[in-house]
Scaffold this active site. Sequence first.
Site, PDB file in Angstrom:
ATOM      1  N   TYR A   1     -12.136  -2.967  -2.915  1.00 47.20           N
ATOM      2  CA  TYR A   1     -12.651  -3.002  -1.545  1.00 47.20           C
ATOM      3  C   TYR A   1     -14.177  -3.039  -1.500  1.00 47.20           C
ATOM      4  CZ  TYR A   1      -8.055  -2.431   0.614  1.00 47.20           C
ATOM      5  OH  TYR A   1      -6.762  -2.628   1.057  1.00 47.20           O
TER       6      TYR A   1
ATOM      7  N   ASN B   1      -1.689  -0.194   7.354  1.00 43.84           N
ATOM      8  CA  ASN B   1      -1.150  -1.527   7.662  1.00 43.84           C
ATOM      9  C   ASN B   1      -0.349  -2.147   6.516  1.00 43.84           C
ATOM     10  OD1 ASN B   1      -3.237  -2.286   6.023  1.00 43.84           O
ATOM     11  ND2 ASN B   1      -4.381  -3.413   7.577  1.00 43.84           N
TER      12      ASN B   1
ATOM     13  N   LYS C   1       0.830  -1.199   0.000  1.00 47.91           N
ATOM     14  CA  LYS C   1       0.000   0.000   0.000  1.00 47.91           C
ATOM     15  C   LYS C   1       0.875   1.264   0.000  1.00 47.91           C
ATOM     16  CE  LYS C   1      -3.708  -2.395   2.556  1.00 47.91           C
ATOM     17  NZ  LYS C   1      -4.619  -2.332   3.740  1.00 47.91           N
TER      18      LYS C   1
ATOM     19  N   HIS D   1      -1.763  -5.406   1.426  1.00 44.23           N
ATOM     20  CA  HIS D   1      -2.990  -6.184   1.256  1.00 44.23           C
ATOM     21  C   HIS D   1      -2.630  -7.604   0.819  1.00 44.23           C
ATOM     22  CE1 HIS D   1      -6.924  -7.505  -0.172  1.00 44.23           C
ATOM     23  NE2 HIS D   1      -6.273  -8.011  -1.205  1.00 44.23           N
TER      24      HIS D   1
HETATM   25  P1  DAT Z   1      -7.278  -7.245   5.760  1.00 44.08           P
HETATM   26  O1  DAT Z   1      -6.549  -6.168   4.988  1.00 44.08           O
HETATM   27  O2  DAT Z   1      -6.444  -7.788   6.889  1.00 44.08           O
HETATM   28  O3  DAT Z   1      -7.858  -8.323   4.870  1.00 44.08           O
HETATM   29  P2  DAT Z   1     -10.014  -6.248   6.014  1.00 44.08           P
HETATM   30  O4  DAT Z   1     -10.287  -6.926   4.719  1.00 44.08           O
HETATM   31  O5  DAT Z   1     -10.910  -6.534   7.152  1.00 44.08           O
HETATM   32  O6  DAT Z   1      -8.514  -6.529   6.496  1.00 44.08           O
HETATM   33  O7  DAT Z   1     -10.026  -4.677   5.799  1.00 44.08           O
HETATM   34  C1  DAT Z   1      -9.449  -4.110   4.639  1.00 44.08           C
HETATM   35  C2  DAT Z   1      -8.651  -2.905   5.026  1.00 44.08           C
HETATM   36  O8  DAT Z   1      -9.521  -1.902   5.537  1.00 44.08           O
HETATM   37  C3  DAT Z   1      -7.639  -3.149   6.145  1.00 44.08           C
HETATM   38  O9  DAT Z   1      -6.424  -3.669   5.652  1.00 44.08           O
HETATM   39  C4  DAT Z   1      -7.494  -1.783   6.737  1.00 44.08           C
HETATM   40  C5  DAT Z   1      -8.864  -1.173   6.573  1.00 44.08           C
HETATM   41  N1  DAT Z   1      -9.651  -1.349   7.803  1.00 44.08           N
HETATM   42  C6  DAT Z   1     -10.253  -2.472   8.244  1.00 44.08           C
HETATM   43  N2  DAT Z   1     -10.882  -2.278   9.401  1.00 44.08           N
HETATM   44  C7  DAT Z   1     -10.697  -0.973   9.692  1.00 44.08           C
HETATM   45  C8  DAT Z   1     -11.107  -0.133  10.754  1.00 44.08           C
HETATM   46  N3  DAT Z   1     -11.845  -0.584  11.778  1.00 44.08           N
HETATM   47  N4  DAT Z   1     -10.714   1.169  10.737  1.00 44.08           N
HETATM   48  C9  DAT Z   1      -9.970   1.658   9.720  1.00 44.08           C
HETATM   49  N5  DAT Z   1      -9.560   0.924   8.678  1.00 44.08           N
HETATM   50  C10 DAT Z   1      -9.917  -0.372   8.668  1.00 44.08           C
HETATM   51 MG    MG Z   2      -9.371  -8.265   3.485  1.00 37.54          MG
END
Ligand code: DAT
Ligand code: MG
Length: 149
Positions: free
Chosen positions: A49, A112, A9, A115
């Site tokens: 997303y 973070n 990212k 992806h």
């Molecule tokens: P991952 O990237 O571990 O698959 P995810 O699919 O649940 O996680 O979410 C996609 C992205 O969205 C994640 O990398 C960071 C952002 N994100 C998720 N939960 C969040 C939150 N509570 N607040 C802010 N950003 C968030």
């Molecule tokens: Mg995810």
Amino acid sequence: MERTFLAIKPDGVQRGLVGEIIRRFETKGFTLVGLKFLKVSRELAQQHYDVHRERPFFTGLVEFIISSPVVAMVWEGDGVVASARKIIGATNPLTSEPGTIRGDFGINIGRNLIHGSDAPETAQKEIALWFKDEELVNWQPHLTPWLHE
Ligand code: DAT
Ligand code: MG
């Protein structure tokens, strides 16, 4: 052979962690089959997303992903989807284990670093969304007999 979609990212690129992050998948023994450096369009970010469209963080997440270039990659190997998720670590870097990418380099869930597809079916969808067939390289690394019985 299983494939996964990974994207470093904007924060990972801006912090100079591209080499460090790629190294972890390379030295693990997975095979790189696609890689590009790009500024993501709003449309692509929203599609990528799409499952999070109704979440409160969706708009900010899309703005973040399009704010600066990313490194999009496809990696191949047995069990690569689940293994890459382990290498990446839990979504919130504050709780990701040390030794994982997010655990070693992050402190905030909205920054973070990387992806990774969450399942083989998701991986297929994401690879098709981000890469044309001709952008993926079918090749056999010379390391194969030293990584597999
Ligand atoms: P991952 O990237 O571990 O698959 P995810 O699919 O649940 O996680 O979410 C996609 C992205 O969205 C994640 O990398 C960071 C952002 N994100 C998720 N939960 C969040 C939150 N509570 N607040 C802010 N950003 C968030
Ligand atoms: Mg995810």
